[in-house]
Scaffold this motif. Structure first.
Motif, mmCIF file in Angstrom:
data_model
loop_
_atom_site.group_PDB
_atom_site.id
_atom_site.type_symbol
_atom_site.label_atom_id
_atom_site.label_comp_id
_atom_site.label_asym_id
_atom_site.label_seq_id
_atom_site.Cartn_x
_atom_site.Cartn_y
_atom_site.Cartn_z
ATOM 1 N N UNK A 28 0.823 -1.217 0.000
ATOM 2 C CA UNK A 28 0.000 0.000 0.000
ATOM 3 C C UNK A 28 0.856 1.266 0.000
ATOM 4 N N UNK A 29 0.299 2.326 -0.534
ATOM 5 C CA UNK A 29 0.913 3.655 -0.573
ATOM 6 C C UNK A 29 2.182 3.726 -1.434
ATOM 7 N N UNK A 30 2.347 2.768 -2.350
ATOM 8 C CA UNK A 30 3.502 2.803 -3.258
ATOM 9 C C UNK A 30 3.056 2.953 -4.708
ATOM 10 N N UNK A 31 1.765 3.193 -4.920
ATOM 11 C CA UNK A 31 1.221 3.260 -6.275
ATOM 12 C C UNK A 31 0.164 4.353 -6.356
ATOM 13 N N UNK A 32 -0.136 4.739 -7.579
ATOM 14 C CA UNK A 32 -1.211 5.696 -7.846
ATOM 15 C C UNK A 32 -2.382 4.929 -8.459
#
Length: 175
Positions: free
Chosen positions: A127-131
């Motif tokens: 999580x929180x590593x992609x758009x």
């Protein structure tokens, strides 16, 4: 066969019904193994057989511009966004298995039956590593998946180590 939604690490994903799954060894030196199963979400990445060989050998995904095992650079396939060197995933097996992502392979078995095969990796994604973005295949308001809306169906990242393939999924349809 109808598909249904499931939840992993608090996020929805579509269960890959009708696909055969083959478990892959996850390299524990690349990730915190326990957090991977508890905190990372489930996503899918459709691909081609040429890329599968490289992904399995490297135990990670490559980005456009990286060199494949055959010595050729990984390019951006037709139908993809030109100039975007990202790794694309989706919480929807229906989206990841579209022809633009999961290349169809037709073959004939020894009895003469003809089949279409498709390959998709099932992954864990940090999580929180992609758009998150809307679909980029030109479907507009024509719904691709009954469970994931078109405006949240595609993820992209440049952080290749944030996507870990753990299952190779294969779909076979008799032609």
């Amino acid at each position: 066969m109808p598909r249904k939604i499931s939840i992993s690490a608090g996020e929805d994903y579509v269960v890959p019904r009708g696909w055969a799954g083959f478990g892959l060894q996850v390299d524990t030196t690349l990730v915190d193994y326990h957090n991977l199963w508890e905190e990372w979400i489930v996503t899918y990445h459709g691909t081609s057989t040429i890329a599968v060989e490289s992904i399995l050998a490297h135990r990670q995904f490559l980005l456009p511009g990286d060199t494949l095992l055959n010595g050729k650079p990984l390019g951006i396939r037709p139908g993809h966004i030109p100039g975007k060197a990202h790794l694309y995933t989706s919480p929807s097996i229906l989206y990841a298995s579209l022809n633009v992502y999961s290349v169809r392979y037709n073959f004939t078995d020894s009895s003469g039956k003809k089949y279409e095969a498709k390959i998709v990796f099932q992954c864990r994604q940090k999580p929180k590593t992609f758009c998150v973005q809307a679909e980029t295949v030109g479907r507009g308001k024509d719904s691709i998946c009954p469970f994931i809306s078109n405006d949240k169906i595609e993820y992209y990242t440049v952080n290749r180590s944030s996507v870990v393939p753990y299952r190779l999924l294969v779909s076979l349809k008799e032609l």
